[in-house]
Design a protein around this motif. Structure first.
Motif, mmCIF file in Angstrom:
data_model
loop_
_atom_site.group_PDB
_atom_site.id
_atom_site.type_symbol
_atom_site.label_atom_id
_atom_site.label_comp_id
_atom_site.label_asym_id
_atom_site.label_seq_id
_atom_site.Cartn_x
_atom_site.Cartn_y
_atom_site.Cartn_z
ATOM 1 N N TYR A 127 13.063 -8.233 -8.230
ATOM 2 C CA TYR A 127 13.674 -9.438 -9.301
ATOM 3 C C TYR A 127 12.820 -10.187 -10.042
ATOM 4 O O TYR A 127 12.724 -10.382 -11.282
ATOM 5 C CB TYR A 127 14.624 -10.140 -8.517
ATOM 6 N N PHE A 128 11.642 -10.659 -9.276
ATOM 7 C CA PHE A 128 10.746 -11.670 -9.939
ATOM 8 C C PHE A 128 10.052 -10.927 -10.935
ATOM 9 O O PHE A 128 9.306 -11.637 -11.914
ATOM 10 C CB PHE A 128 9.725 -12.275 -8.685
ATOM 11 N N LYS A 129 9.889 -9.533 -10.906
ATOM 12 C CA LYS A 129 9.133 -8.861 -11.934
ATOM 13 C C LYS A 129 9.917 -8.904 -13.148
ATOM 14 O O LYS A 129 9.171 -8.886 -14.447
ATOM 15 C CB LYS A 129 8.873 -7.378 -11.535
ATOM 16 N N THR A 130 11.086 -9.175 -13.149
ATOM 17 C CA THR A 130 12.064 -9.418 -14.290
ATOM 18 C C THR A 130 11.817 -10.480 -14.902
ATOM 19 O O THR A 130 12.553 -10.779 -16.215
ATOM 20 C CB THR A 130 13.313 -8.885 -14.089
ATOM 21 N N LEU A 131 11.393 -11.769 -14.432
ATOM 22 C CA LEU A 131 11.458 -13.148 -14.867
ATOM 23 C C LEU A 131 10.282 -13.318 -15.644
ATOM 24 O O LEU A 131 9.027 -13.198 -15.119
ATOM 25 C CB LEU A 131 11.319 -14.095 -13.560
ATOM 26 N N SER A 132 10.314 -13.891 -16.823
ATOM 27 C CA SER A 132 9.251 -14.482 -17.815
ATOM 28 C C SER A 132 8.919 -15.617 -17.409
ATOM 29 O O SER A 132 8.071 -16.223 -18.026
ATOM 30 C CB SER A 132 9.582 -14.073 -19.141
ATOM 31 N N ASN A 133 9.999 -16.591 -16.841
ATOM 32 C CA ASN A 133 9.837 -18.073 -16.929
ATOM 33 C C ASN A 133 9.449 -18.368 -15.227
ATOM 34 O O ASN A 133 10.354 -18.158 -14.435
ATOM 35 C CB ASN A 133 11.033 -18.922 -17.385
ATOM 36 N N PRO A 134 8.152 -18.828 -15.164
ATOM 37 C CA PRO A 134 7.957 -19.193 -13.776
ATOM 38 C C PRO A 134 8.829 -20.223 -13.022
ATOM 39 O O PRO A 134 8.857 -20.310 -11.993
ATOM 40 C CB PRO A 134 6.323 -19.915 -13.837
ATOM 41 N N SER A 135 9.380 -21.275 -13.738
ATOM 42 C CA SER A 135 10.378 -22.281 -13.395
ATOM 43 C C SER A 135 11.797 -21.492 -12.621
ATOM 44 O O SER A 135 12.112 -21.892 -11.888
ATOM 45 C CB SER A 135 10.821 -23.059 -14.337
ATOM 46 N N SER A 136 12.043 -20.367 -13.053
ATOM 47 C CA SER A 136 13.160 -19.433 -12.400
ATOM 48 C C SER A 136 12.752 -19.017 -11.122
ATOM 49 O O SER A 136 13.589 -19.095 -10.233
ATOM 50 C CB SER A 136 13.376 -18.262 -13.461
ATOM 51 N N GLU A 137 11.559 -18.665 -10.968
ATOM 52 C CA GLU A 137 11.153 -18.086 -9.666
ATOM 53 C C GLU A 137 11.110 -19.521 -8.699
ATOM 54 O O GLU A 137 11.423 -19.300 -7.663
ATOM 55 C CB GLU A 137 9.826 -17.546 -9.704
ATOM 56 N N ARG A 138 10.560 -20.618 -9.385
ATOM 57 C CA ARG A 138 10.347 -21.674 -8.540
ATOM 58 C C ARG A 138 11.598 -22.054 -8.121
ATOM 59 O O ARG A 138 11.876 -22.701 -6.709
ATOM 60 C CB ARG A 138 9.762 -22.686 -9.414
ATOM 61 N N THR A 139 12.786 -22.014 -8.921
ATOM 62 C CA THR A 139 14.204 -22.550 -8.556
ATOM 63 C C THR A 139 14.610 -21.724 -7.317
ATOM 64 O O THR A 139 15.262 -22.282 -6.248
ATOM 65 C CB THR A 139 15.007 -22.385 -9.672
ATOM 66 N N ILE A 140 14.597 -20.588 -7.250
ATOM 67 C CA ILE A 140 14.889 -19.550 -6.326
ATOM 68 C C ILE A 140 14.504 -19.790 -4.917
ATOM 69 O O ILE A 140 15.077 -19.903 -3.862
ATOM 70 C CB ILE A 140 14.649 -17.882 -6.635
#
Length: 414
Positions: A127-140
């Motif tokens: 899933y993290f490969k599909t994220l362009s915004n680092p904040s989204s990964e940080r939130t998870i």
């Protein structure tokens, strides 16, 4: 020097360097032949994440070669392995290797006995490969910290009560202090399980996504609304306090850079040295939206010495980023300024200088917009500097602005 000798078996001439007679196959150098066979039998190391093959030498096993697959990583980054299913033991190494090759053709054909922690590792890796915004990964990752009580459960045993337990009673220790989920974090935990169990359901790990069988309670929704606070600008007295305490209080300089340039908190830590132009005084950076990415921001005269100081510091550190965390003795990889680190440092500034306790990490950006409006900076210049979308077709599509124009506009701020 090569000499010819006679083969003891067939009496034909062969090289004295030959391991075996090329005519009849008679072994001439038994020691070298054994070494060659040993070398040929040496197996190549399996690629990382491919799996593991072990020969079980205890007992007289009919199928001694055991194949295991990598299903994730533990807290320390070590691989978590499980027996290959439906068959894990093989007569030969090659048979075990062939079985692993077949498995790795579809590495996400998951074991239905995965723990929740193993499922999380598998899902986030994809899933993290599909994220362009680092904040989204940080939130998870932040929401996941509160779910430790169910890490070792089998994913297929998860039920709504377990997910709700993480939301209501989950804990996470930071700097020796126990934290509990805020109303907003509770919504993030729910969202995490929505997505992760969707993935598990698609891969037949679970029969049903129980995270989607219940909704957030009215109380949580109400608490989230109350938790939301309006961003505020800094008063003249507060700005004076900041300038008077430049380099006396850590990170006041970074806050002032934000106030005179409008960067988002997470953007500050992503400004690369290669994109800082100290000759013409511009920085290229930004993220989040198409309008925000790779935008050109003029460096206001008031903060040029501050930017130059950070630039020289980064050079000494050998860092690729302009702003680094040097106020704590941490590993080199921890020099990077993240949103959470910046928020924590803003809280310290607010407390130490006795500023309005409602101030948050975004307020430097609010301050820039407020000062720009008060100085009658062109509306489109403000949008371009802050990375806001411009809806006007003429301005957005047909008007080509030079960065010198942006500098002229930002200089209106005194």
């Amino acid at each position: 020097m090569i000499m010819l000798i006679k083969c003891p078996e067939c009496n034909l001439q062969v090289s004295d360097h030959a391991i075996a007679c090329p005519h009849c196959g008679y072994p001439l150098q038994t020691t070298a032949a054994k070494k060659q066979r040993t070398k040929q039998r040496r197996r190549k190391k399996l690629p990382n994440g491919f799996g593991q093959i072990s020969e079980i030498k205890t007992g007289n096993l009919y199928k001694p070669f055991r194949a295991m697959v990598t299903v994730g990583k533990d807290f320390y980054g070590r691989p978590i392995r499980k027996l290959l299913k439906p068959v894990a033991f093989f007569k030969t190494y090659n048979e075990a290797y062939a079985a692993l090759v077949e498995y790795n053709k579809n590495p996400y054909d998951l074991d239905d006995d995965l723990t929740v922690e193993e499922l999380y590792e598998k899902w986030t890796e994809e899933y993290f490969k599909t994220l362009s915004n680092p904040s989204s990964e940080r939130t998870i990752k932040s929401a996941w910290n509160y779910c430790s009580s169910i890490y070792k459960m089998r994913a297929k045993d998860l039920r709504p009560r377990h997910i709700k337990g993480c939301m209501e009673e989950g804990t996470y220790e930071v700097d020796g202090k126990e934290k509990h989920p805020s109303p907003t974090t509770k919504t993030k935990i729910k969202s995490l399980f929505n997505l992760m169990l969707d993935y598990a359901n698609e891969n037949d790990v679970v029969d049903k996504n129980y995270a989607r069988t219940f909704k957030l309670s009215d109380n949580i929704i109400k608490d989230v609304e109350e938790e939301k606070k309006d961003h505020i600008d800094f008063t003249d007295e507060e700005m004076l306090k900041l300038w008077n305490n430049l380099y006396n209080v850590d990170y006041v300089d970074v806050l002032l850079i934000q106030c005179y340039s409008g960067w988002r908190p997470q953007e500050l830590g992503l400004l690369k040295m290669e994109n800082v132009d100290l000759e013409n005084w511009f920085i290229t950076g930004g993220m989040k939206t198409d309008a925000g990415k790779n935008r050109v921001v003029p460096i206001h005269p008031k903060i040029r010495s501050l930017v130059k100081y950070r630039y020289q510091e980064a050079q000494k550190l050998g860092s690729e980023y302009l702003i680094n965390c040097t106020d704590t003795k941490t590993h080199r990889s921890s020099l990077k300024l993240t949103y959470d680190k910046y928020r924590h440092r803003i809280d310290k500034i607010v407390n130490k200088l006795e500023l309005n306790p409602e101030h948050r990490a975004h307020d430097g950006r609010i301050q820039f917009a407020t000062m720009a409006k008060a100085a009658e900076v062109n509306e489109y210049a403000i949008k371009r500097i802050m990375g806001h979308k411009i809806k006007d077709i003429t301005e957005n599509t047909y008007t080509k602005r030079k960065r010198e124009w942006l500098m002229e506009e930002i200089l209106k701020i005194k």
